[in-house]
Structures are given as C-alpha cells and as structure tokens.
Design a protein around this motif. Structure first.
Motif, PDB file in Angstrom:
ATOM      1  N   ASP A 195       0.851  -1.188   0.000  1.00  0.00           N
ATOM      2  CA  ASP A 195       0.000   0.000   0.000  1.00  0.00           C
ATOM      3  C   ASP A 195       0.891   1.243   0.000  1.00  0.00           C
ATOM      4  N   LEU A 196       0.928   1.926  -1.118  1.00  0.00           N
ATOM      5  CA  LEU A 196       1.717   3.154  -1.246  1.00  0.00           C
ATOM      6  C   LEU A 196       0.808   4.374  -1.352  1.00  0.00           C
ATOM      7  N   THR A 197      -0.398   4.252  -0.794  1.00  0.00           N
ATOM      8  CA  THR A 197      -1.372   5.344  -0.820  1.00  0.00           C
ATOM      9  C   THR A 197      -0.810   6.604  -0.191  1.00  0.00           C
ATOM     10  N   SER A 198      -0.055   6.460   0.877  1.00  0.00           N
ATOM     11  CA  SER A 198       0.505   7.638   1.560  1.00  0.00           C
ATOM     12  C   SER A 198       1.484   8.403   0.673  1.00  0.00           C
ATOM     13  N   LYS A 199       1.990   7.743  -0.383  1.00  0.00           N
ATOM     14  CA  LYS A 199       2.918   8.396  -1.315  1.00  0.00           C
ATOM     15  C   LYS A 199       2.226   8.777  -2.624  1.00  0.00           C
ATOM     16  N   GLY A 200       0.872   8.635  -2.630  1.00  0.00           N
ATOM     17  CA  GLY A 200       0.103   9.014  -3.807  1.00  0.00           C
ATOM     18  C   GLY A 200       0.113   7.987  -4.923  1.00  0.00           C
ATOM     19  N   MET A 201       0.539   6.759  -4.629  1.00  0.00           N
ATOM     20  CA  MET A 201       0.661   5.740  -5.673  1.00  0.00           C
ATOM     21  C   MET A 201      -0.377   4.632  -5.564  1.00  0.00           C
ATOM     22  N   GLY A 202      -1.179   4.615  -4.502  1.00  0.00           N
ATOM     23  CA  GLY A 202      -2.209   3.595  -4.348  1.00  0.00           C
ATOM     24  C   GLY A 202      -1.630   2.220  -4.053  1.00  0.00           C
ATOM     25  N   MET A 203      -2.414   1.197  -4.341  1.00  0.00           N
ATOM     26  CA  MET A 203      -1.969  -0.188  -4.140  1.00  0.00           C
ATOM     27  C   MET A 203      -1.054  -0.580  -5.300  1.00  0.00           C
ATOM     28  N   ARG A 204       0.060  -1.156  -4.966  1.00  0.00           N
ATOM     29  CA  ARG A 204       1.068  -1.541  -5.966  1.00  0.00           C
ATOM     30  C   ARG A 204       1.592  -2.933  -5.691  1.00  0.00           C
ATOM     31  N   SER A 205       2.259  -3.480  -6.667  1.00  0.00           N
ATOM     32  CA  SER A 205       3.034  -4.688  -6.422  1.00  0.00           C
ATOM     33  C   SER A 205       4.309  -4.244  -5.711  1.00  0.00           C
ATOM     34  N   SER A 206       4.772  -5.051  -4.794  1.00  0.00           N
ATOM     35  CA  SER A 206       6.024  -4.714  -4.114  1.00  0.00           C
ATOM     36  C   SER A 206       7.195  -5.109  -5.005  1.00  0.00           C
ATOM     37  N   ARG A 207       8.395  -4.841  -4.544  1.00  0.00           N
ATOM     38  CA  ARG A 207       9.586  -5.246  -5.292  1.00  0.00           C
ATOM     39  C   ARG A 207       9.878  -6.696  -4.904  1.00  0.00           C
ATOM     40  N   TYR A 208       9.737  -7.594  -5.877  1.00  0.00           N
ATOM     41  CA  TYR A 208       9.977  -9.009  -5.617  1.00  0.00           C
ATOM     42  C   TYR A 208      10.433  -9.729  -6.876  1.00  0.00           C
ATOM     43  N   ALA A 209      10.901 -10.949  -6.677  1.00  0.00           N
ATOM     44  CA  ALA A 209      11.326 -11.798  -7.788  1.00  0.00           C
ATOM     45  C   ALA A 209      10.746 -13.185  -7.597  1.00  0.00           C
TER      46      ALA A 209
END
Length: 171
Positions: A126-140
C-alpha cells in the motif's frame, strides 16, 4: 501471507504490448494483448521481476538496467521468459521498455493492474501515503512449469534478492 516455493501460481491474465518494428518509436502506443499465465507459461521456466512503478528512481536507474544487460545470460541459464511486472498500465510499461533500449521480446513488460495478482501472492504494498495507491512490491519469482521455485521480496529500500545477479545465482 506470502506464497512459498512449491506453490502453484494463481491464474492470471496480464496485458502487455509486445515489441514490434511498427511500434519502436516512443510515440507509438502499440496495441495491448492479453497473456494468460497458465496457458503461456505451462512447461516453461519464467522469471518474474516485480517493481512498484516504471520510471521510479530505483526501478528505472538500478533495477531494470542490469536485466537488460544480462537478459541473454539469464536466458542461457534456462529462463524461457523474463517478465517485468508492475501495476502501471501496458502503455506506460511499453514506453519504459523502449526508453530502456529493449528492442525485442527478450524481456516482456506485463501489467498487474491494481496489483491483483501480487495481492493473491501476498506481495502487494500500500503506497497510498505516497500518492501511488496499491502496488506490487519489489519481488522476484522463478516459476518452473507454473510452480514457484524461488520467491524473494525485497525489504523497503533494498535491491538485493530481486537483482539480476540474484536471479542468475538461483537459476
């Protein structure tokens, strides 16, 4: 709960714009097509690299370039497909690929809109606090015939377990 090695990937349909000579220009939008993961990846070894957003500082400057440089090496070690995944739309991902100099389909750029697939894997953020909304995290992920053989999520601010070198070491 985050998925673990040995788990079968959930079904997914991703949109992406494959590279073509007709749409090489950054101004050319291309036409998105659908990729059904269970159909397209059955019997294959697939590397999925997930990033929070195309053109974001770490993703654009540090994460993607080594994969572009080492795509042949990753394919030579057995990867049939290298897919960069983000919650961005397929048009943004296509422009990102072009800006990074990907001029073939050695790496495909797939859209996980609303981070739906990442959420099923327990790998959304959840990157809502940064204005980006729900995102995929950094993963492999390394997927062998639809089963996860490698699952690694980065700690915030890190780029280690999802790097090109980490993938090469785990293929």
């Amino acid at each position: 709960m985050t998925v673990a090695p040995g788990t079968q990937i959930p079904p997914a349909s991703f949109n992406y714009i494959p590279h073509s000579k007709d749409s090489e220009s950054i101004q050319a939008c291309g036409i998105p097509i659908s990729l059904n993961a269970h159909e397209e990846w059955k019997g294959k070894r697939v590397v999925v690299i997930s990033v929070p957003g195309a053109f974001t500082p770490t993703c654009h400057a540090n994460h993607l370039p080594p994969f572009v440089a080492k795509a042949s090496e990753i394919h030579d070690k057995g990867a049939d497909v290298i897919a960069f995944l983000s919650s961005n739309d397929p048009f943004v991902l296509s422009a990102w690929a072009k800006s990074a100099g990907v001029k073939d389909n050695s790496i495909i750029f797939i859209s996980d809109g609303n981070a739906e697939w990442s959420k099923q894997l327990g790998l959304d953020v959840d990157l809502t606090s940064k204005g980006m909304g729900m995102r995929s995290s950094r993963y492999a992920l390394i997927i062998d015939d639809l089963k996860l053989s490698y699952v690694a999520q980065e700690e915030p601010g890190k780029l280690q377990v999802s790097s090109a070198d980490a993938i090469l070491a785990n293929l």
